[in-house]
Motif scaffolding. Structure first.
Motif, PDB file in Angstrom:
ATOM      1  N   HIS A   1      22.839  38.138  35.966  1.00 18.78           N
ATOM      2  CA  HIS A   1      24.020  37.525  36.933  1.00 18.78           C
ATOM      3  C   HIS A   1      25.333  37.384  36.004  1.00 18.78           C
ATOM      4  O   HIS A   1      25.206  37.487  34.751  1.00 18.78           O
ATOM      5  CB  HIS A   1      23.396  35.995  37.316  1.00 18.78           C
ATOM      6  CG  HIS A   1      23.113  35.119  36.113  1.00 18.78           C
ATOM      7  ND1 HIS A   1      24.155  34.209  35.304  1.00 18.78           N
ATOM      8  CD2 HIS A   1      22.082  34.865  35.170  1.00 18.78           C
ATOM      9  CE1 HIS A   1      23.719  33.510  34.381  1.00 18.78           C
ATOM     10  NE2 HIS A   1      22.418  33.982  34.328  1.00 18.78           N
ATOM     11  N   PHE A   2      26.346  36.807  36.668  1.00 19.51           N
ATOM     12  CA  PHE A   2      27.615  36.494  36.198  1.00 19.51           C
ATOM     13  C   PHE A   2      27.764  35.120  35.922  1.00 19.51           C
ATOM     14  O   PHE A   2      28.921  34.606  35.352  1.00 19.51           O
ATOM     15  CB  PHE A   2      28.738  37.279  36.850  1.00 19.51           C
ATOM     16  CG  PHE A   2      28.887  38.731  36.668  1.00 19.51           C
ATOM     17  CD1 PHE A   2      28.353  39.481  35.728  1.00 19.51           C
ATOM     18  CD2 PHE A   2      29.235  39.455  37.865  1.00 19.51           C
ATOM     19  CE1 PHE A   2      28.378  40.739  35.757  1.00 19.51           C
ATOM     20  CE2 PHE A   2      29.531  40.643  37.752  1.00 19.51           C
ATOM     21  CZ  PHE A   2      28.985  41.424  36.637  1.00 19.51           C
TER      22      PHE A   2
ATOM     23  N   ASP B   1      26.354  34.454  41.134  1.00 21.22           N
ATOM     24  CA  ASP B   1      26.794  35.814  41.157  1.00 21.22           C
ATOM     25  C   ASP B   1      25.681  36.932  40.548  1.00 21.22           C
ATOM     26  O   ASP B   1      25.730  36.729  39.242  1.00 21.22           O
ATOM     27  CB  ASP B   1      28.259  36.070  40.674  1.00 21.22           C
ATOM     28  CG  ASP B   1      29.259  35.446  41.506  1.00 21.22           C
ATOM     29  OD1 ASP B   1      29.116  35.145  42.799  1.00 21.22           O
ATOM     30  OD2 ASP B   1      30.389  35.259  40.830  1.00 21.22           O
TER      31      ASP B   1
ATOM     32  N   SER C   1      24.374  40.345  39.283  1.00 19.24           N
ATOM     33  CA  SER C   1      24.972  41.365  38.855  1.00 19.24           C
ATOM     34  C   SER C   1      23.916  42.600  38.899  1.00 19.24           C
ATOM     35  O   SER C   1      24.283  43.884  39.285  1.00 19.24           O
ATOM     36  CB  SER C   1      25.571  41.546  37.562  1.00 19.24           C
ATOM     37  OG  SER C   1      24.614  40.908  36.537  1.00 19.24           O
TER      38      SER C   1
ATOM     39  N   SER D   1      21.983  48.151  38.647  1.00 18.29           N
ATOM     40  CA  SER D   1      23.336  47.386  38.744  1.00 18.29           C
ATOM     41  C   SER D   1      23.982  47.596  40.171  1.00 18.29           C
ATOM     42  O   SER D   1      24.133  48.578  40.745  1.00 18.29           O
ATOM     43  CB  SER D   1      24.175  48.055  37.701  1.00 18.29           C
ATOM     44  OG  SER D   1      25.406  47.394  37.693  1.00 18.29           O
TER      45      SER D   1
ATOM     46  N   SER E   1      28.783  40.667  49.317  1.00 11.88           N
ATOM     47  CA  SER E   1      28.166  42.117  48.706  1.00 11.88           C
ATOM     48  C   SER E   1      29.552  43.162  48.489  1.00 11.88           C
ATOM     49  O   SER E   1      30.559  42.610  49.042  1.00 11.88           O
ATOM     50  CB  SER E   1      27.057  42.695  49.317  1.00 11.88           C
ATOM     51  OG  SER E   1      27.512  43.414  50.532  1.00 11.88           O
TER      52      SER E   1
ATOM     53  N   HIS F   1      34.065  41.687  45.117  1.00 13.36           N
ATOM     54  CA  HIS F   1      32.670  41.825  45.133  1.00 13.36           C
ATOM     55  C   HIS F   1      32.145  42.868  44.896  1.00 13.36           C
ATOM     56  O   HIS F   1      30.669  43.246  45.036  1.00 13.36           O
ATOM     57  CB  HIS F   1      32.000  41.104  46.410  1.00 13.36           C
ATOM     58  CG  HIS F   1      32.119  39.633  46.627  1.00 13.36           C
ATOM     59  ND1 HIS F   1      33.504  39.272  47.353  1.00 13.36           N
ATOM     60  CD2 HIS F   1      31.787  38.425  46.309  1.00 13.36           C
ATOM     61  CE1 HIS F   1      33.637  38.031  47.166  1.00 13.36           C
ATOM     62  NE2 HIS F   1      32.485  37.450  46.836  1.00 13.36           N
TER      63      HIS F   1
ATOM     64  N   ASP G   1      30.955  44.354  42.216  1.00 10.84           N
ATOM     65  CA  ASP G   1      29.930  44.598  41.021  1.00 10.84           C
ATOM     66  C   ASP G   1      28.893  43.600  41.177  1.00 10.84           C
ATOM     67  O   ASP G   1      28.161  43.221  40.212  1.00 10.84           O
ATOM     68  CB  ASP G   1      30.743  44.507  39.755  1.00 10.84           C
ATOM     69  CG  ASP G   1      31.306  43.202  39.599  1.00 10.84           C
ATOM     70  OD1 ASP G   1      31.809  42.400  40.373  1.00 10.84           O
ATOM     71  OD2 ASP G   1      32.224  43.196  38.463  1.00 10.84           O
ATOM     72  N   HIS G   2      28.841  42.596  42.155  1.00 11.24           N
ATOM     73  CA  HIS G   2      27.813  41.546  42.399  1.00 11.24           C
ATOM     74  C   HIS G   2      27.672  40.987  43.787  1.00 11.24           C
ATOM     75  O   HIS G   2      28.324  41.495  44.784  1.00 11.24           O
ATOM     76  CB  HIS G   2      28.288  40.400  41.456  1.00 11.24           C
ATOM     77  CG  HIS G   2      29.427  39.802  41.904  1.00 11.24           C
ATOM     78  ND1 HIS G   2      30.835  40.100  41.854  1.00 11.24           N
ATOM     79  CD2 HIS G   2      29.674  38.364  42.766  1.00 11.24           C
ATOM     80  CE1 HIS G   2      31.485  39.102  42.387  1.00 11.24           C
ATOM     81  NE2 HIS G   2      30.957  38.226  43.051  1.00 11.24           N
TER      82      HIS G   2
ATOM     83  N   HIS H   1      27.416  37.434  45.680  1.00 13.70           N
ATOM     84  CA  HIS H   1      27.876  36.192  45.636  1.00 13.70           C
ATOM     85  C   HIS H   1      26.558  35.396  46.551  1.00 13.70           C
ATOM     86  O   HIS H   1      26.723  35.823  47.854  1.00 13.70           O
ATOM     87  CB  HIS H   1      29.210  35.880  46.020  1.00 13.70           C
ATOM     88  CG  HIS H   1      29.572  34.466  46.406  1.00 13.70           C
ATOM     89  ND1 HIS H   1      29.799  33.669  45.128  1.00 13.70           N
ATOM     90  CD2 HIS H   1      29.412  33.621  47.522  1.00 13.70           C
ATOM     91  CE1 HIS H   1      30.036  32.485  45.894  1.00 13.70           C
ATOM     92  NE2 HIS H   1      29.774  32.399  47.224  1.00 13.70           N
TER      93      HIS H   1
END
Length: 241
Positions: free
Chosen positions: A143-144, A170, A172, A183, A214, A221, A223-224, A226
């Protein structure tokens, strides 16, 4: 006037029928979690109203922690912090448990309703999808971060993000048991098993979170995922993109 009364009567009968049908469905499926008025139990099979019951826990921190404990989820309470629009009061930090994916980095402390949803997502969606797709378990969910005192998209004005109260996280990507990483940034649009897995777990998250965003939503979004537990009432809208 008579016609209006007839229409209203039919609407009342239809509503009564739908309520009875819902009750019957819940009992046929042998799970009270399908009924909107029963108490949430994290150890029970997922029901039709599980997601809304999870979001409602934002107003019941003590009950949320009791549900984690009852389901055997090890955690450490986090002291309230922040101030104003950026105050959090029900954050918890997951402890490592054998047979369970860890959050990486481990220092994250989302709100209790987010943690409850994360565990159900792991148990019912992430791990089954990993076993079916890759033949192995997920070792860690990467996650971020969760808490961040900021407004939506980091704008100087406007509504505050759910991150401002630790009600969001978030995601990742994922690390499999053999160490291989999946990823969002690298694999979402790459095709093949990795992309299929990511889409499957994104879709599955919509059962448990009030909002799921997404790379399909927007570039912010890319790269992750939410995931948040914005509480919008019993019949409030839920976002899944």
């Amino acid at each position: 006037m008579r016609r209006i009364h007839l229409i209203l009567r039919r609407l009342v009968l239809l509503a009564a029928f739908l309520i009875l049908a819902l009750i019957g469905y819940g009992y046929v499926r042998q799970g009270s979690q399908h009924l909107p008025w029963t108490d949430l139990d994290l150890a029970q099979p997922v029901g039709l109203f599980t997601g809304r019951k999870l979001a409602a826990l934002t107003h019941e921190p003590d009950r949320c922690r009791a549900l984690l404990k009852r389901a055997g989820i090890a955690y450490t309470p986090v002291e309230p912090g922040g101030s104003g629009q950026c105050r959090y009061s029900d954050a918890v930090r997951l402890k490592s448990q054998e047979g369970s994916a860890r959050l990486s980095p481990a220092v994250v402390a989302p709100s209790c309703p987010v943690v409850a949803a994360l565990k159900l997502w792991e148990w019912h969606v992430v791990q089954p999808a990993a076993q079916q797709t890759f033949g192995q378990a997920v070792r860690s969910i990467n996650h971020f971060g969760a808490y961040s005192c900021r407004r939506l998209y980091g704008r100087p004005q406007g509504d505050f993000s759910e991150h401002a109260t630790a009600d969001a996280i978030d995601i990742s990507g994922f690390t499999l048991a053999d160490g291989r990483r999946i990823s969002v940034a690298a694999d979402w649009s790459g095709g093949g098993k990795d992309a299929d897995f990511l889409r499957r777990v994104r879709k599955g998250a919509c059962q448990f979170f009030a909002t799921v965003l997404s790379p399909d939503y927007n570039a912010a979004h890319r790269d992750h995922f939410h995931l948040d537990q914005a509480e919008r009432g019993a019949f409030g809208w839920r976002g899944c993109r």
